[in-house]
Design a protein around this motif. Structure first.
Motif, PDB file in Angstrom:
ATOM      1  N   VAL A  85       0.840  -1.189   0.000  1.00  0.00           N
ATOM      2  CA  VAL A  85       0.000   0.000   0.000  1.00  0.00           C
ATOM      3  C   VAL A  85       0.880   1.246   0.000  1.00  0.00           C
ATOM      4  N   HIS A 132      -0.016   5.290   0.617  1.00  0.00           N
ATOM      5  CA  HIS A 132      -0.991   6.357   0.775  1.00  0.00           C
ATOM      6  C   HIS A 132      -0.301   7.675   1.064  1.00  0.00           C
ATOM      7  N   ALA A 151      -1.749   9.519   4.017  1.00  0.00           N
ATOM      8  CA  ALA A 151      -1.343   9.087   5.352  1.00  0.00           C
ATOM      9  C   ALA A 151       0.005   9.705   5.721  1.00  0.00           C
ATOM     10  N   ILE A 197      -0.670  13.158   6.778  1.00  0.00           N
ATOM     11  CA  ILE A 197      -1.310  13.259   8.090  1.00  0.00           C
ATOM     12  C   ILE A 197      -0.271  13.135   9.205  1.00  0.00           C
ATOM     13  N   ARG A 198       0.627  12.172   9.078  1.00  0.00           N
ATOM     14  CA  ARG A 198       1.670  12.064  10.094  1.00  0.00           C
ATOM     15  C   ARG A 198       2.623  13.249  10.012  1.00  0.00           C
ATOM     16  N   MET A 209     -15.168   2.452   3.602  1.00  0.00           N
ATOM     17  CA  MET A 209     -14.142   2.428   4.653  1.00  0.00           C
ATOM     18  C   MET A 209     -13.360   3.734   4.654  1.00  0.00           C
ATOM     19  N   TRP A 226     -13.043   6.505   7.594  1.00  0.00           N
ATOM     20  CA  TRP A 226     -11.732   6.824   8.166  1.00  0.00           C
ATOM     21  C   TRP A 226     -11.431   8.317   8.039  1.00  0.00           C
ATOM     22  N   THR A 272     -10.046  14.142  14.344  1.00  0.00           N
ATOM     23  CA  THR A 272      -8.752  14.204  15.030  1.00  0.00           C
ATOM     24  C   THR A 272      -8.047  15.527  14.752  1.00  0.00           C
ATOM     25  N   ILE A 325       5.482   0.941   9.421  1.00  0.00           N
ATOM     26  CA  ILE A 325       4.902   1.957   8.553  1.00  0.00           C
ATOM     27  C   ILE A 325       4.189   1.264   7.406  1.00  0.00           C
ATOM     28  N   PHE A 332       0.964   2.167   5.470  1.00  0.00           N
ATOM     29  CA  PHE A 332       0.712   3.238   4.502  1.00  0.00           C
ATOM     30  C   PHE A 332       1.853   3.477   3.523  1.00  0.00           C
ATOM     31  N   GLU A 383      -1.316  11.501  18.404  1.00  0.00           N
ATOM     32  CA  GLU A 383      -2.698  11.389  17.934  1.00  0.00           C
ATOM     33  C   GLU A 383      -2.754  11.141  16.435  1.00  0.00           C
ATOM     34  N   LEU A 384      -1.868  11.815  15.714  1.00  0.00           N
ATOM     35  CA  LEU A 384      -1.885  11.656  14.255  1.00  0.00           C
ATOM     36  C   LEU A 384      -1.337  10.292  13.865  1.00  0.00           C
ATOM     37  N   GLN A 385      -0.337   9.809  14.571  1.00  0.00           N
ATOM     38  CA  GLN A 385       0.138   8.449  14.333  1.00  0.00           C
ATOM     39  C   GLN A 385      -0.989   7.455  14.589  1.00  0.00           C
ATOM     40  N   VAL A 389      -4.292   7.940  14.466  1.00  0.00           N
ATOM     41  CA  VAL A 389      -5.400   7.949  13.486  1.00  0.00           C
ATOM     42  C   VAL A 389      -4.966   7.257  12.189  1.00  0.00           C
ATOM     43  N   VAL A 390      -3.687   7.365  11.843  1.00  0.00           N
ATOM     44  CA  VAL A 390      -3.207   6.658  10.651  1.00  0.00           C
ATOM     45  C   VAL A 390      -3.224   5.145  10.900  1.00  0.00           C
ATOM     46  N   ARG A 422      -5.259   3.637  12.891  1.00  0.00           N
ATOM     47  CA  ARG A 422      -6.672   3.235  12.820  1.00  0.00           C
ATOM     48  C   ARG A 422      -7.098   3.030  11.372  1.00  0.00           C
ATOM     49  N   ALA A 428      -8.708  -0.291   9.899  1.00  0.00           N
ATOM     50  CA  ALA A 428      -9.971  -0.280   9.154  1.00  0.00           C
ATOM     51  C   ALA A 428      -9.786  -0.939   7.791  1.00  0.00           C
ATOM     52  N   TYR A 429      -8.644  -0.680   7.167  1.00  0.00           N
ATOM     53  CA  TYR A 429      -8.368  -1.274   5.853  1.00  0.00           C
ATOM     54  C   TYR A 429      -8.310  -2.789   5.949  1.00  0.00           C
TER      55      TYR A 429
END
Lengths: 190, 190
Positions: A92, A94, A97, A100-101, A171, A175, A182, B29, B32, B156-158, B160-161, B163, B167-168
């Motif tokens: 994968v 992304h 992602a 986001i980090r 999904m 997410w 967040t 990692i 993602f 928090e950002l780590q 949510v990623v 999560r 979810a995937y």
DNA sequence: TCGTGCTATGCAACTTGTTGCATAGCAAGT
DNA sequence: ACTTGCTATGCAACAAGTTGCATAGCACGA
């Protein structure tokens, strides 16, 4: 690589030109494969040289002529052999992602619009897939009324792949909601 | 491309050598981004030439010395600029989906083991992610007890990623169950 | 007639990613 | 001594994917 195999499957489902293939990949096969027309033309040429597909010139009214490709015996054999070969689960990648980090080292709130844009894109795709499902699979006649509808196995397998695309988009939307919630916690002023 | 940016983020979270980066990408990692060590070394070298990162020789006991990289000002600026640039939603490529549609032109039942293998791989990854979540985020102390725990936003950002990765994997497992049920309907005897 | 836009095919240059190999330090087991 | 295995870095060749450009038929409207 599998672009060749994706093309073989698409041509088995319905013969077509490079241009048509590019549109199929753009519009509908999009939920499991993407390719540009340049890539497709190049690979198609190699496949023709290898005897995997055969080309036929089709003169057309009101638009330029096209070359229609269909799968040759060698191509069918190549597909079959690939189908029986195990493959590795996908890797994968992304970008979002990573962003986001990465936002932890910049302004998290600045990412909100970007994430919203992506969520909207996924909503659009979901709507597109659901419309396609309604039209082709769960509609009243469900294709059974169409005389040249593909056989059961083909339809069922197309449908389960489409359901995969739908599940993926749902999904992602869920997410991205989580991501937005967040990010909001590190809101303006943060 | 974003491998450079993924490396920047990873180095901002914690400086490290090319080898260490490769392991981070492999092990955790993974949900993602993926990259091989060859790719990482090559990109790292270019980033060093461009002044995005700085290398420091670190002599080690009981193992070969290493070069530890950390992010330079130019790298931080490059990351920031990338973060503010919009990106396109990812394009997807699922070999397995190609195989599933292709199975209509071969033996659908022959694909069952392959799909089961993939489902197991996704279960393993899910278990791995859940263990990581328990350990790093929802465990009793939740990292707050660790003196050098990263600040809130970063954690928090780590999370949510992570999560998202969870979810995937859950979505994939559910879908692969659906695929197996579908394939079973075209079971032995065609 | 000129521009716009869709159909249709393709080349060339470039960037990314993969695969196979090579080197070397050091520890632990046989 | 020899092998195995992990840490650590890297080159070279190749395969795949992207980007920018070029060409051309034909329809439609300004």
């Amino acid at each position: 690589m599998a672009l060749e195999h994706a093309i073989l499957v698409s041509l088995l489902e319905k013969p077509g030109s490079g241009y048509e293939l590019a549109r199929r990949f753009d519009r509908f096969i999009g939920y499991f494969w993407t390719a540009t027309h340049q890539q497709i033309y190049r690979v198609l040429k190699r496949m023709e040289n290898d005897g995997w597909v055969e080309a036929r010139d089709v003169p057309q009214q009101r638009r330029p002529d096209k070359k229609e490709y269909s799968v040759a015996d060698l191509g069918r054999a190549a597909l079959s052999s690939w189908l029986h070969d195990p493959i590795e689960p996908e890797s994968v990648r992304h970008d979002l992602a990573v962003k986001i980090r990465g936002a932890a080292f910049d302004d998290p709130a600045a990412l909100i619009r970007e994430v919203e844009r992506h969520r909207q894109a996924h909503r659009d795709r979901l709507a597109h897939y659901l419309a396609g499902e309604e039209r082709d699979f769960t509609g009243a006649a469900a294709g059974a009324a169409v005389p040249e509808a593909p056989p059961d196995a083909e339809r069922e397998l197309q449908h389960v792949v489409l359901r995969g695309g739908i599940a993926y988009e749902r999904m992602m939307i869920g997410w991205l909601d989580d991501v937005l919630a967040t990010l909001a916690r590190f809101g303006p002023g943060h």
